[in-house]
Design a protein around this motif. Structure first.
Motif, PDB file in Angstrom:
ATOM      1  N   LEU A 213      -5.031  35.770  13.396  1.00  0.00           N
ATOM      2  CA  LEU A 213      -5.209  37.075  14.036  1.00  0.00           C
ATOM      3  C   LEU A 213      -3.889  37.812  14.168  1.00  0.00           C
ATOM      4  N   LEU A 214      -2.856  37.080  14.563  1.00  0.00           N
ATOM      5  CA  LEU A 214      -1.544  37.707  14.749  1.00  0.00           C
ATOM      6  C   LEU A 214      -0.977  38.203  13.421  1.00  0.00           C
ATOM      7  N   ASP A 215      -1.218  37.450  12.347  1.00  0.00           N
ATOM      8  CA  ASP A 215      -0.716  37.853  11.034  1.00  0.00           C
ATOM      9  C   ASP A 215      -1.417  39.114  10.523  1.00  0.00           C
ATOM     10  N   SER A 216      -2.715  39.192  10.773  1.00  0.00           N
ATOM     11  CA  SER A 216      -3.492  40.294  10.208  1.00  0.00           C
ATOM     12  C   SER A 216      -3.452  41.569  11.054  1.00  0.00           C
ATOM     13  N   MET A 217      -3.469  41.434  12.363  1.00  0.00           N
ATOM     14  CA  MET A 217      -3.508  42.634  13.200  1.00  0.00           C
ATOM     15  C   MET A 217      -2.763  42.465  14.514  1.00  0.00           C
ATOM     16  N   GLY A 218      -1.697  41.668  14.493  1.00  0.00           N
ATOM     17  CA  GLY A 218      -0.925  41.427  15.708  1.00  0.00           C
ATOM     18  C   GLY A 218      -0.306  42.685  16.277  1.00  0.00           C
ATOM     19  N   ASP A 219       0.113  43.659  15.388  1.00  0.00           N
ATOM     20  CA  ASP A 219       0.766  44.867  15.868  1.00  0.00           C
ATOM     21  C   ASP A 219      -0.189  45.770  16.636  1.00  0.00           C
ATOM     22  N   ARG A 220      -1.479  45.673  16.331  1.00  0.00           N
ATOM     23  CA  ARG A 220      -2.453  46.572  16.950  1.00  0.00           C
ATOM     24  C   ARG A 220      -3.147  45.955  18.155  1.00  0.00           C
TER      25      ARG A 220
END
Length: 418
Positions: A213-220
């Motif tokens: 999850l953090l790799d794919s959309m951690g920034d959001r």
């Protein structure tokens, strides 16, 4: 040429271990003095005529010693026999003896039944030694899984001619032990399953789900404190892996090992006072003491020797210390009830000892109190089960809540942002 040698036999050591052997002496008194000099306590001394060849006495003695040495190895040769199997074995033997079938034939019949490999080997070896003329109690005493108390009960039955009653008591002894153990294991099975499930879920989420999850959309994602906790666990598992698991196990087990080795009395005291579990352990001890004291006392065994034999009921130091205190009191002429610890025995058990010592009636009152204690034991186990299961469910529910807060809420935050 054959001569007849009179020998005395049958003894028990101070730890309650039944031992049987032969000792040449001119009188019963001399035998007792010789045994006590060597730290042995005569349970029963009988005279037996033994035929030996005059010129081969030393050879026969050497052979007997060799037989005994081999006997000592038998108990470890085939592994343990479960309490359930032992309970069933003596139950079957009781039924057969009450049907007027002698012990040797009863043993053969039991051996012909379907048995586990260990049980089959055990029955074969005992049968061989029975055929050599050894008593059953002596044959069984060579096996480490046979309790000293069970051996004492069987030996008492051999001496007073009530072996079927002894088998019934031994059967109940092992069956009850197995029943209580299974009840506790059954009560613990579901909570343990839930705890293991929690551990596996936390590990999987921390090492597989969260990193993805953090790799794919951690920034959001909107990270909260619970999510940060899962991230911290994820880094720990990824960096240390098996070492972390070993550290957790050591953290839990080392204090217990240290307590057991350095402060065993403290550990045993803690165990007896654990809520819900402590009362179960105390009731087990109380029931065993009442039942076996009445049985052995009714068979004519001395009070001091009974107290020695009761050592095998439990390895708990608190119990053993109190038993030794009771024994020392009896030597001084004090009643047993005077030194019975209220931290181990119920007021009912102490009072029944007090009354019975006054009236001399042991067997019937002890049986009634033991039956009542068994009922209380069942209630304690039921209460233990009733409490531990909901606690485990609450723990699992707490984990689910943490997963919702730490994983699902950050995911939902992405859609809210959009």
């Amino acid at each position: 040429m054959v001569v007849v040698v009179i020998k005395w036999y049958y003894m028990a050591d101070k730890n309650g271990k039944i031992r049987e052997g032969y000792l040449e002496a001119s009188s019963k008194k001399n035998v007792e003095q010789e045994l006590k000099k060597n730290g042995l306590y005569p349970l029963m001394v009988k005279k037996q005529a033994v035929e030996v060849k005059k010129d081969t006495g030393r050879a026969d003695n050497k052979k007997a010693k060799n037989d005994n040495a081999l006997q000592a190895l038998i108990g470890e040769k085939f592994g343990r026999i479960s309490d359930k199997e032992l309970g069933k074995l003596f139950e079957n033997l009781e039924v057969l003896l009450r049907s007027n079938i002698n012990l040797t034939d009863s043993w053969k019949i039991v051996k012909s039944n379907k048995n586990s490999k260990n049980m089959k080997n055990f029955l074969d070896e005992v049968e061989k030694n029975l055929n050599k003329g050894y008593t059953l109690s002596y044959c069984l005493s060579q096996y480490s899984f046979m309790s000293n108390l069970a051996l004492a009960i069987i030996k008492t039955g051999e001496e007073i001619g009530g072996l079927e009653d002894s088998f019934r008591q031994v059967s109940l002894l092992y069956s009850q032990k197995d029943l209580i153990k299974n009840k506790i294991l059954k009560a613990m099975a579901y909570p343990v399953f839930l705890i293991l499930t929690v551990i596996v879920m936390v590990y999987y989420i921390s090492t597989k789900v969260l990193p993805s999850l953090l790799d794919s959309m951690g920034d959001r994602m909107e990270i909260n404190k619970v999510t940060e906790m899962f991230i911290f666990l994820s880094e720990l598992f990824q960096n240390y892996g098996p070492g972390l698991l070993a550290g957790i196990i050591l953290t839990v087990s080392v204090p217990v090992i240290v307590l057991k080795r350095q402060y065993p009395r403290t550990l045993d005291n803690i165990v007896l006072n654990i809520p819900l579990l402590g009362p179960i352990l105390k009731k087990r001890i109380e029931i065993a003491v009442l039942k076996n004291f009445s049985l052995l006392y009714g068979a004519g065994v001395s009070t001091l020797l009974i107290l020695d034999m009761l050592r095998s009921i439990s390895k708990n130091i608190m119990y053993l210390e109190n038993l030794e205190l009771i024994k020392e009191g009896v030597k001084k002429g004090e009643p047993i009830s005077m030194n019975m610890s209220e931290d181990i025995y119920s007021a009912t058990a102490i009072n029944i000892f007090k009354v019975s010592e006054t009236t001399g009636n042991i067997v019937e009152p002890f049986g009634i109190v033991a039956a009542n204690a068994e009922k209380q034991l069942d209630e304690s186990i039921t209460a233990f089960t009733a409490v531990i299961t909901p606690v485990a469910v609450v723990v699992l529910a707490g984990l689910v809540l943490l997963l919702i807060i730490g994983i699902l809420m950050p995911i939902f935050s992405i859609y809210n942002m959009n």
